[in-house]
Scaffold this active site. Structure first.
Site, PDB file in Angstrom:
ATOM      1  N   CYS A 258       0.823  -1.213   0.000  1.00  0.00           N
ATOM      2  CA  CYS A 258       0.000   0.000   0.000  1.00  0.00           C
ATOM      3  C   CYS A 258       0.859   1.266   0.000  1.00  0.00           C
ATOM      4  O   CYS A 258       0.675   2.150  -0.849  1.00  0.00           O
ATOM      5  CB  CYS A 258      -0.972  -0.018   1.172  1.00  0.00           C
ATOM      6  SG  CYS A 258      -0.235  -0.511   2.748  1.00  0.00           S
TER       7      CYS A 258
HETATM    8  N1  NAP Z   1      -4.505  -3.733   5.212  1.00  0.00           N
HETATM    9  C1  NAP Z   1      -3.946  -3.118   4.180  1.00  0.00           C
HETATM   10  O1  NAP Z   1      -4.083  -1.887   3.991  1.00  0.00           O
HETATM   11  C2  NAP Z   1      -3.132  -3.892   3.177  1.00  0.00           C
HETATM   12  C3  NAP Z   1      -2.788  -3.286   1.972  1.00  0.00           C
HETATM   13  C4  NAP Z   1      -2.013  -3.978   1.046  1.00  0.00           C
HETATM   14  C5  NAP Z   1      -1.595  -5.267   1.338  1.00  0.00           C
HETATM   15  N2  NAP Z   1      -1.929  -5.821   2.530  1.00  0.00           N
HETATM   16  C6  NAP Z   1      -1.473  -7.199   2.776  1.00  0.00           C
HETATM   17  O2  NAP Z   1      -2.587  -8.051   2.533  1.00  0.00           O
HETATM   18  C7  NAP Z   1      -2.550  -9.175   3.410  1.00  0.00           C
HETATM   19  C8  NAP Z   1      -3.837  -9.181   4.224  1.00  0.00           C
HETATM   20  O3  NAP Z   1      -3.871  -7.983   4.962  1.00  0.00           O
HETATM   21  P1  NAP Z   1      -5.153  -7.518   5.784  1.00  0.00           P
HETATM   22  O4  NAP Z   1      -4.807  -6.190   6.329  1.00  0.00           O
HETATM   23  O5  NAP Z   1      -6.384  -7.691   4.982  1.00  0.00           O
HETATM   24  O6  NAP Z   1      -5.095  -8.587   6.970  1.00  0.00           O
HETATM   25  P2  NAP Z   1      -6.215  -9.078   7.972  1.00  0.00           P
HETATM   26  O7  NAP Z   1      -7.337  -8.097   8.047  1.00  0.00           O
HETATM   27  O8  NAP Z   1      -5.506  -9.395   9.238  1.00  0.00           O
HETATM   28  O9  NAP Z   1      -6.749 -10.426   7.307  1.00  0.00           O
HETATM   29  C9  NAP Z   1      -5.906 -11.524   7.107  1.00  0.00           C
HETATM   30  C10 NAP Z   1      -6.751 -12.683   6.633  1.00  0.00           C
HETATM   31  O10 NAP Z   1      -5.904 -13.809   6.427  1.00  0.00           O
HETATM   32  C11 NAP Z   1      -6.545 -14.967   6.934  1.00  0.00           C
HETATM   33  N3  NAP Z   1      -5.560 -15.981   7.318  1.00  0.00           N
HETATM   34  C12 NAP Z   1      -4.613 -15.908   8.279  1.00  0.00           C
HETATM   35  N4  NAP Z   1      -3.893 -17.048   8.301  1.00  0.00           N
HETATM   36  C13 NAP Z   1      -4.422 -17.868   7.350  1.00  0.00           C
HETATM   37  C14 NAP Z   1      -4.124 -19.186   6.899  1.00  0.00           C
HETATM   38  N5  NAP Z   1      -3.149 -19.898   7.455  1.00  0.00           N
HETATM   39  N6  NAP Z   1      -4.873 -19.701   5.899  1.00  0.00           N
HETATM   40  C15 NAP Z   1      -5.862 -18.995   5.330  1.00  0.00           C
HETATM   41  N7  NAP Z   1      -6.207 -17.743   5.723  1.00  0.00           N
HETATM   42  C16 NAP Z   1      -5.483 -17.188   6.721  1.00  0.00           C
HETATM   43  C17 NAP Z   1      -7.316 -14.456   8.143  1.00  0.00           C
HETATM   44  O11 NAP Z   1      -8.330 -15.395   8.419  1.00  0.00           O
HETATM   45  P3  NAP Z   1      -9.357 -15.244   9.665  1.00  0.00           P
HETATM   46  O12 NAP Z   1     -10.357 -14.256   9.183  1.00  0.00           O
HETATM   47  O13 NAP Z   1      -9.890 -16.601   9.812  1.00  0.00           O
HETATM   48  O14 NAP Z   1      -8.512 -14.764  10.798  1.00  0.00           O
HETATM   49  C18 NAP Z   1      -7.826 -13.121   7.621  1.00  0.00           C
HETATM   50  O15 NAP Z   1      -9.033 -13.287   6.918  1.00  0.00           O
HETATM   51  C19 NAP Z   1      -1.305  -8.992   4.282  1.00  0.00           C
HETATM   52  O16 NAP Z   1      -0.245  -9.725   3.742  1.00  0.00           O
HETATM   53  C20 NAP Z   1      -1.019  -7.495   4.189  1.00  0.00           C
HETATM   54  O17 NAP Z   1       0.343  -7.190   4.365  1.00  0.00           O
HETATM   55  C21 NAP Z   1      -2.705  -5.183   3.441  1.00  0.00           C
END
Ligand code: NAP
Length: 341
Positions: free
Chosen positions: A154
């Site tokens: 991001c």
């Molecule tokens: N947030 C941002 O602004 C943003 C922007 C760009 C990229 N990212 C990247 O995108 C990714 C997700 O970020 P997020 O902020 O959306 O995170 P998040 O809200 O914490 O969500 C992470 C998701 O991953 C799932 N998960 C965790 N371990 C897993 C596994 N072993 N198998 C399958 N699913 C699993 C979780 O499942 P549960 O729901 O069951 O816990 C949750 O739904 C990260 O790598 C982050 O660095 C984030």
């Protein structure tokens, strides 16, 4: 008209849920599976998105590779932690499923950088050379038909969109200074006292100065050597979403507003998701939050050898889910805007 079968892993997380929302309205997409962590509970599609009540979608179920393959998807969007994406991607590719990964697991080309910046040895280094870095407006034919797309981070999305058009004008030995502020959803859904309302409301702080994992990604994509004076200081802003990056640049020689505008126009004219503002107008978060757009503006400083460039995006959309959908469209030969306008 053929449809694209898409599964989303991490569907209940912040960026995964945004991807599900966009894909559920995409005219050429069928959602074939939604997955969360193994320890997670099953959840109805409607409980993820009360705003989409009435639309049918699969339940969110714990991720198991075999269950995902049962849905016979053409592509999986992984909105999962870095280590999880790195682990599950090789199996999905081997099974013939394309992957668009929203995490950082495939963004760096050098496997040796992963232990220091991401805290793990990369389990599939051979794929780092294959992954297409999906800063969509900067991708060419390599995106069409790609098996593996590394969606940019991001913060890097906001900084690279603003900086890449200007690289050739920059003074090579002057520092490039980036101050970025992100809403708290940038940290994901995880419960952590550091991200709680009482810790953040009414405050503003810098964190991870010089050690944020998006720094090597930006250096890589700007072609900066290790010794180049690039400093990136992220800040936590007590709003839910949005990133605003303020970049201090120095030019080799005095430049005009027309020259800067021309650099941006060469890349972004006709690109609906990057709006370049008139000279002297700087973007603000409220104009991009909830949209798939980046807004970029600049102000030349006296003498015209330095400028402030400001870039704003929604971290969960252009910084994650909507850029993933732009990339999906391009991978499958659709107009980049499909499902996003
Ligand atoms: N947030 C941002 O602004 C943003 C922007 C760009 C990229 N990212 C990247 O995108 C990714 C997700 O970020 P997020 O902020 O959306 O995170 P998040 O809200 O914490 O969500 C992470 C998701 O991953 C799932 N998960 C965790 N371990 C897993 C596994 N072993 N198998 C399958 N699913 C699993 C979780 O499942 P549960 O729901 O069951 O816990 C949750 O739904 C990260 O790598 C982050 O660095 C984030």
């Amino acid at each position: 008209m053929s449809v694209i079968r898409v599964s989303v892993v991490g569907a209940a997380g912040y960026s995964g849920a945004e991807a599900v929302r966009l894909l559920s309205r995409h005219p050429r997409v069928v959602l074939t599976g939604l997955f969360g962590s193994a320890g997670g509970r099953r959840a109805a599609f409607g409980s993820l998105h009360p705003d989409l009540a009435g639309l049918d979608g699969p339940e969110v179920v714990p991720y198991v590779e075999a269950a995902l393959l049962e849905g016979a998807p053409d592509v999986a969007i992984l909105a999962t932690p870095n280590e999880v994406s790195a682990e599950v991607t090789p199996g999905l590719l081997a099974a013939g499923v394309r992957v668009i990964d929203v995490s950082g697991a495939f963004r760096l080309r050098e496997a040796s950088l992963y232990p220091a910046w991401y805290g793990f040895e990369h389990p599939a280094p051979a794929l780092l050379g294959e992954a297409v870095y999906g800063l969509t407006e900067w991708c060419g034919a390599e995106l069409e038909g790609a098996r593996l797309v590394a969606n940019p981070g991001c913060y890097p999305t906001s900084v690279l969109l603003a900086m890449k058009p200007l690289v050739l004008l920059l003074a090579p030995h002057q520092p490039l200074l980036v101050t970025s502020a992100s809403g708290v959803s940038g940290a994901g859904k995880k419960a952590d006292v550091a991200y709680s309302f009482c810790e953040l409301a009414g405050s503003y702080k810098a964190y991870a100065a010089g050690s944020h994992r998006h720094e090597p990604e930006m250096r890589q994509e700007l072609g900066l050597a290790d010794e180049a004076a690039f400093s990136f200081v992220p800040h936590l802003l007590p709003v839910v979403r949005g990133i605003l990056s303020t970049i201090h640049v120095s030019f080799d020689a005095p430049v005009s507003d027309a020259a800067v505008a021309d650099r941006f126009a060469r890349v972004y004219e006709g690109r609906p998701f990057v709006r370049v503002l008139p000279a002297g107008h700087l973007p603000e978060l409220r104009d991009v939050v909830g949209t798939p757009r980046a807004h970029i503006g600049w102000k030349l400083l006296p003498g015209c050898r330095r400028a402030i460039v400001v870039s704003a995006i929604d971290n969960l959309l252009k910084g994650a889910a909507s850029q993933a959908v732009q990339n999906l469209n391009r991978v499958f030969g659709l107009p980049e805007t499909e499902g996003l306008l």
